[in-house]
Design a protein around this motif. Structure first.
Motif, PDB file in Angstrom:
ATOM      1  N   LEU A   1       1.368   6.788  -6.855  1.00 39.29           N
ATOM      2  CA  LEU A   1       0.352   7.677  -7.066  1.00 39.29           C
ATOM      3  C   LEU A   1       0.689   9.097  -6.927  1.00 39.29           C
ATOM      4  N   LEU A   2       1.207   9.295  -5.743  1.00 41.89           N
ATOM      5  CA  LEU A   2       1.440  10.768  -5.449  1.00 41.89           C
ATOM      6  C   LEU A   2       2.441  11.319  -6.206  1.00 41.89           C
TER       7      LEU A   2
ATOM      8  N   MET B   1       0.625   3.961  -2.997  1.00 48.85           N
ATOM      9  CA  MET B   1       0.425   5.574  -2.635  1.00 48.85           C
ATOM     10  C   MET B   1       1.528   6.296  -3.052  1.00 48.85           C
ATOM     11  N   SER B   2       2.730   5.840  -2.816  1.00 45.77           N
ATOM     12  CA  SER B   2       3.861   6.652  -3.230  1.00 45.77           C
ATOM     13  C   SER B   2       3.923   7.118  -4.764  1.00 45.77           C
TER      14      SER B   2
ATOM     15  N   PRO C   1       0.781  -1.297  -0.110  1.00 42.99           N
ATOM     16  CA  PRO C   1       0.099  -0.144  -0.184  1.00 42.99           C
ATOM     17  C   PRO C   1       0.853   1.215  -0.034  1.00 42.99           C
TER      18      PRO C   1
END
Length: 112
Positions: free
Chosen positions: A53-54, A50-51, A46
């Motif tokens: 996507l950011l 998330m990294s 996860p």
């Protein structure tokens, strides 16, 4: 409204194709004891997603490396709230408020 049989079959097929990849791993992994290293490795997925996507949202624009200053400035207080509070709601609200503030300030500076 009339529903054609072909549309119904397409909808059922799409539902099945979407559901199977989500259910099968749960069924298989619920019966298997994963080793500790495997569980630790799965715990990083996860964060990695998330990294990615950011980083894409903050650093890439129109397929090229192009950091957006407002987005980067807005990310700083959001990251601080996330780090210190571990609150998803607080992080999202802070990020939205910071983005609104920095966009407003940048529009004021552009008018001057």
């Amino acid at each position: 409204m009339e529903i054609r049989p072909s549309f119904l079959w397409m909808l059922l097929g799409a539902s099945l194709v979407t559901l199977l990849p989500r259910i099968l791993p749960l069924i298989v992994l619920s019966r298997v004891r994963l080793p500790d290293w495997g569980l630790r490795w799965l715990g990083h997925i996860p964060i990695a997603v998330m990294s990615a996507l950011l980083a894409q949202e903050l650093l890439v624009s129109k397929g090229a490396f192009s950091p957006q200053p407002v987005a980067l400035l807005s990310a700083v207080p959001a990251f601080a709230v996330a780090y210190f509070t571990r609150s998803l709601l607080g992080t999202v609200v802070t990020g939205i408020a910071a983005t609104m503030l920095f966009r407003y300030l940048s529009s004021l500076l552009a008018l001057s």
